[in-house]
Structure formats: structure tokens, C-alpha cells
Design a protein around this motif. Structure first.
Motif, PDB file in Angstrom:
ATOM      1  N   VAL A  32      17.434  37.354 -35.259  1.00 53.67           N
ATOM      2  CA  VAL A  32      16.502  38.490 -35.368  1.00 53.67           C
ATOM      3  C   VAL A  32      17.244  39.742 -35.849  1.00 53.67           C
ATOM      4  O   VAL A  32      16.739  40.491 -36.694  1.00 53.67           O
ATOM      5  CB  VAL A  32      15.797  38.746 -34.006  1.00 53.67           C
ATOM      6  CG1 VAL A  32      15.009  40.047 -34.031  1.00 53.67           C
ATOM      7  CG2 VAL A  32      14.874  37.592 -33.669  1.00 53.67           C
ATOM      8  N   HIS A  36      16.281  41.757 -39.222  1.00 49.68           N
ATOM      9  CA  HIS A  36      15.902  43.182 -39.240  1.00 49.68           C
ATOM     10  C   HIS A  36      16.897  44.021 -40.052  1.00 49.68           C
ATOM     11  O   HIS A  36      16.493  44.923 -40.781  1.00 49.68           O
ATOM     12  CB  HIS A  36      15.818  43.732 -37.816  1.00 49.68           C
ATOM     13  CG  HIS A  36      14.528  43.388 -37.142  1.00 49.68           C
ATOM     14  ND1 HIS A  36      13.295  43.719 -37.669  1.00 49.68           N
ATOM     15  CD2 HIS A  36      14.273  42.739 -35.978  1.00 49.68           C
ATOM     16  CE1 HIS A  36      12.338  43.285 -36.860  1.00 49.68           C
ATOM     17  NE2 HIS A  36      12.900  42.680 -35.820  1.00 49.68           N
ATOM     18  N   ASP A 106      19.583  42.972 -25.522  1.00 52.77           N
ATOM     19  CA  ASP A 106      19.385  44.244 -26.235  1.00 52.77           C
ATOM     20  C   ASP A 106      20.699  44.775 -26.795  1.00 52.77           C
ATOM     21  O   ASP A 106      20.770  45.226 -27.935  1.00 52.77           O
ATOM     22  CB  ASP A 106      18.790  45.297 -25.283  1.00 52.77           C
ATOM     23  CG  ASP A 106      17.283  45.141 -25.185  1.00 52.77           C
ATOM     24  OD1 ASP A 106      16.702  44.538 -26.109  1.00 52.77           O
ATOM     25  OD2 ASP A 106      16.712  45.614 -24.187  1.00 52.77           O
ATOM     26  N   TYR A 109      21.967  42.679 -29.624  1.00 53.07           N
ATOM     27  CA  TYR A 109      21.130  42.954 -30.796  1.00 53.07           C
ATOM     28  C   TYR A 109      21.591  44.255 -31.478  1.00 53.07           C
ATOM     29  O   TYR A 109      21.819  44.295 -32.686  1.00 53.07           O
ATOM     30  CB  TYR A 109      19.662  43.057 -30.361  1.00 53.07           C
ATOM     31  CG  TYR A 109      18.731  43.489 -31.470  1.00 53.07           C
ATOM     32  CD1 TYR A 109      18.255  42.563 -32.394  1.00 53.07           C
ATOM     33  CD2 TYR A 109      18.338  44.811 -31.598  1.00 53.07           C
ATOM     34  CE1 TYR A 109      17.414  42.952 -33.420  1.00 53.07           C
ATOM     35  CE2 TYR A 109      17.490  45.211 -32.617  1.00 53.07           C
ATOM     36  CZ  TYR A 109      17.037  44.279 -33.527  1.00 53.07           C
ATOM     37  OH  TYR A 109      16.211  44.679 -34.543  1.00 53.07           O
ATOM     38  N   LYS A 181      11.207  39.483 -31.997  1.00 59.04           N
ATOM     39  CA  LYS A 181      12.273  40.268 -31.371  1.00 59.04           C
ATOM     40  C   LYS A 181      13.056  39.382 -30.396  1.00 59.04           C
ATOM     41  O   LYS A 181      12.619  38.258 -30.109  1.00 59.04           O
ATOM     42  CB  LYS A 181      11.722  41.514 -30.657  1.00 59.04           C
ATOM     43  CG  LYS A 181      10.838  41.217 -29.441  1.00 59.04           C
ATOM     44  CD  LYS A 181      10.098  42.446 -29.006  1.00 59.04           C
ATOM     45  CE  LYS A 181      10.933  43.362 -28.148  1.00 59.04           C
ATOM     46  NZ  LYS A 181      11.009  42.983 -26.761  1.00 59.04           N
ATOM     47  N   GLN A 182      14.187  39.913 -29.923  1.00 62.92           N
ATOM     48  CA  GLN A 182      14.991  39.136 -28.986  1.00 62.92           C
ATOM     49  C   GLN A 182      14.251  38.966 -27.666  1.00 62.92           C
ATOM     50  O   GLN A 182      13.436  39.805 -27.300  1.00 62.92           O
ATOM     51  CB  GLN A 182      16.357  39.787 -28.763  1.00 62.92           C
ATOM     52  CG  GLN A 182      16.328  41.129 -28.083  1.00 62.92           C
ATOM     53  CD  GLN A 182      16.049  42.264 -29.048  1.00 62.92           C
ATOM     54  OE1 GLN A 182      15.557  42.068 -30.143  1.00 62.92           O
ATOM     55  NE2 GLN A 182      16.364  43.470 -28.619  1.00 62.92           N
TER      56      GLN A 182
END
Lengths: 242, 78
Positions: A32, A36, A106, A109, A181-182
């Protein structure tokens, strides 16, 4: 009975499914981030390539390992599962007792996105994105491949183990595609501890059989070992929290 | 000679990768499991074959406990 050649191997399916789920959630974070920060096409190319390599590994090593004589196979497979299982339990205990940070998707990421953006715009084909995505999925998946091959080979149930891992991978991919998303809300540490207990149990049982141990009550003993291991892990978490 | 160097680099790289992958930052677990299995093999051959199983289970618990304690001590020192 647990894990006999005739009964459906529930413990094997659960162990491989949970392990694949944990590893693929971690891999999804990287995919992801690549999607992005760079491009979704490159992220998916890297993912597809990694999954293909992992499938080829299972297809080659899986049938090959079943030709190894049973006794040395039990010792090696049992030892590998025992080492892996103890490593997973160690991490789970340290995280559950607050001595190690819980896996923060998070943070991973953010770090991956920052690293990829700092590399600048790609010229032509985005190799960095493909390689980052490939590495993320391949390295996380390799541990699952080892579990599929070792757990599956012992009972000649590579196909069931592969199907279990593939189901978890598809599940994570579908959820990942929907939310894009994660995944933060997966109880990763609990799943890691469960997989660790199952790996240690199989590891103790098989490596023991390989070095000449005759377990009382045969395969039922595997269940008893799993219960004792789980109790031992619970005690260690309580001790580590003090 | 060049082929030999390429092969040696590839073998070395694979070996390092496997070592990192299987052993990583917990060599104590790897070594202790190997030593324990050797000990259990001896017990099973010369004594009671089911006693080795209990020794193995208790050893696994002790190895885990020692590795966790080592990690906590290291993190506390930092």
C-alpha cells in the motif's frame, strides 16, 4: 485426533492460516505504501512477481522434501519449527509484556512512504517501486512457505497447507483492496502467539519423535503439548510484566 | 576464475541470508535447540524413550524463558 494422517489436520490449517494472515498484513503495509507513494501498477507487479516466486518455491521444495527419509526429516523439520516457534513466542511475550512496541503498521507505512518519496521521480520503468513491493511480499511470505513445506511435508498435506496460506493471502488482498490502506486493527500479537504455540508444539513433537522419543498416547500428546506450551507462555507473560 | 568468484559470492550470500533468516538476532535459541536435541537423543537411546520427550518440553520452556530474560535485560540496559 489432532494431526493424524486420516483426520483433517485442523491444527496445521490454523497454524498456516494465522501465520500467512500475520505475514500478509505486514506485506500489505509495504504494498500500500508503494502504491500511494509511487504507482499502484508497480506495487502490484512486484506483488505478483513475489507471489509467483513463492508458489514456484512450494512447487519445487514441497514434492522434493517428501522424498527425504522420515527420521532425519522429522529431526530437521521439528528443529526448524521449534526455532521458528520459539522466536515467534519470544516476540509475542516481549510485546504482550510491554518490553517491545506492538507492531505499528502506521509507523512502517509512514517510513516506507517517506523513503520512497525521497528517492525522487522515476525515469521510465519504476524499478524501485517494483523491487520494494517484491521484497516486502517475498520476505514476509518466505516464512509462510517454510511453514507450508515443513508442516505439510510431515503429513503429506502440502496441498491443504498451501490452500490454507492462499486463502489467508486472498482474504488480506480482498480486505486490502476494499479499504486501500494498511490494516491496523488485526490482533497481530495474539495471532503471533497462537502460531508460536502451534509451531513449538509440532516442533517438540516431531523433533522428539525424530531423536527416538516415544510419546505416550501417540498423536493425542500433541494436543497436551500445545496446552502446556500455551500455559507456559501465559506464565512467562505474567512474569515479564513484573 | 571469474565464474568461481560469482559462485562463491552467490553461495556466501545465500548462506548469510539463511543464517539471518533462521538464526537472526537469537543465536541462543538456535544453539540451545541443537544442544537439547542432541541430549534428548542420548537420553532416548540409553534410558527411557518417553523421558526424553518431557526433557525436550521443559528445555523448550527454559530456552524461551532465558531468551526473553536476555532481551528484557538488554532493553533495560539501553
Amino acid at each position: 485426533m489432532l494431526a493424524t494422517t486420516t483426520a483433517f489436520p485442523y491444527a496445521l490449517v490454523v497454524a498456516v492460516f494465522l501465520a500467512a494472515l500475520v505475514e500478509m498484513v505486514e506485506a500489505l503495509t509495504i504494498v500500500v505504501a508503494v502504491g500511494h507513494a509511487r504507482s499502484w501498477r508497480s506495487a502490484l507487479e512486484g506483488t505478483g512477481l513475489a507471489l509467483a516466486c513463492l508458489a514456484v518455491l512450494v512447487a519445487i521444495v514441497g514434492p522434493a522434501i517428501s522424498h527425504v527419509p522420515l527420521t532425519p526429516l522429522r529431526v530437521v523439520v521439528g528443529a526448524v519449527l521449534l526455532v521458528f516457534g520459539l522466536q515467534w513466542l519470544r516476540k509475542a511475550i516481549l510485546r504482550a509484556s510491554g518490553h517491545k512496541a506492538l507492531h505499528d503498521e502506521d509507523e512502517i507505512y509512514r517510513a516506507t512512504v517517506a523513503e520512497l518519496r525521497a528517492a525522487g521521480e522515476p525515469v521510465g520503468r519504476d524499478r524501485l517501486a517494483v523491487v520494494t513491493s517484491f521484497k516486502g511480499v517475498f520476505l514476509e511470505g518466505l516464512e509462510v512457505v517454510i511453514m507450508v513445506v515443513t508442516l505439510g511435508a510431515q503429513r503429506h498435506q502440502i496441498l491443504i497447507a498451501t490452500a490454507s496460506a492462499a486463502t489467508a493471502t486472498v482474504l488480506v488482498a480482498i480486505v486490502g483492496a476494499i479499504v486501500a490502506k494498511q490494516l491496523n486493527n488485526v490482533p497481530e500479537n495474539f495471532m503471533k502467539a497462537t502460531v508460536g504455540v502451534l509451531l513449538v508444539s509440532y516442533g517438540v513433537f516431531w523433533s522428539g519423535e525424530g531423536v527416538g522419543v516415544q510419546w505416550p498416547h501417540g498423536d493425542v500428546m500433541l494436543l497436551a503439548i500445545a496446552v502446556l506450551t500455551a500455559a507456559g507462555v501465559w506464565v512467562q507473560i505474567q512474569v515479564a510484566r513484573r | 576464475m571469474r565464474v568461481f568468484r560469482v559462485v562463491a559470492t552467490a553461495v556466501g550470500g545465500t548462506g548469510r541470508f539463511l543464517w539471518d533468516f533462521l538464526v537472526g538476532d537469537t543465536p541462543e535459541i538456535f544453539v540451545a535447540v541443537c544442544v537439547t536435541l542432541a541430549g534428548v537423543a542420548l537420553i532416548s537411546r540409553h534410558h527411557h524413550s518417553s523421558l526424553g520427550g518431557w526433557v525436550l518440553l521443559v528445555a523448550a520452556f527454559l530456552i524461551l524463558s532465558a531468551s526473553v530474560t536476555k532481551a528484557i535485560r538488554t532493553s533495560t540496559r539501553k
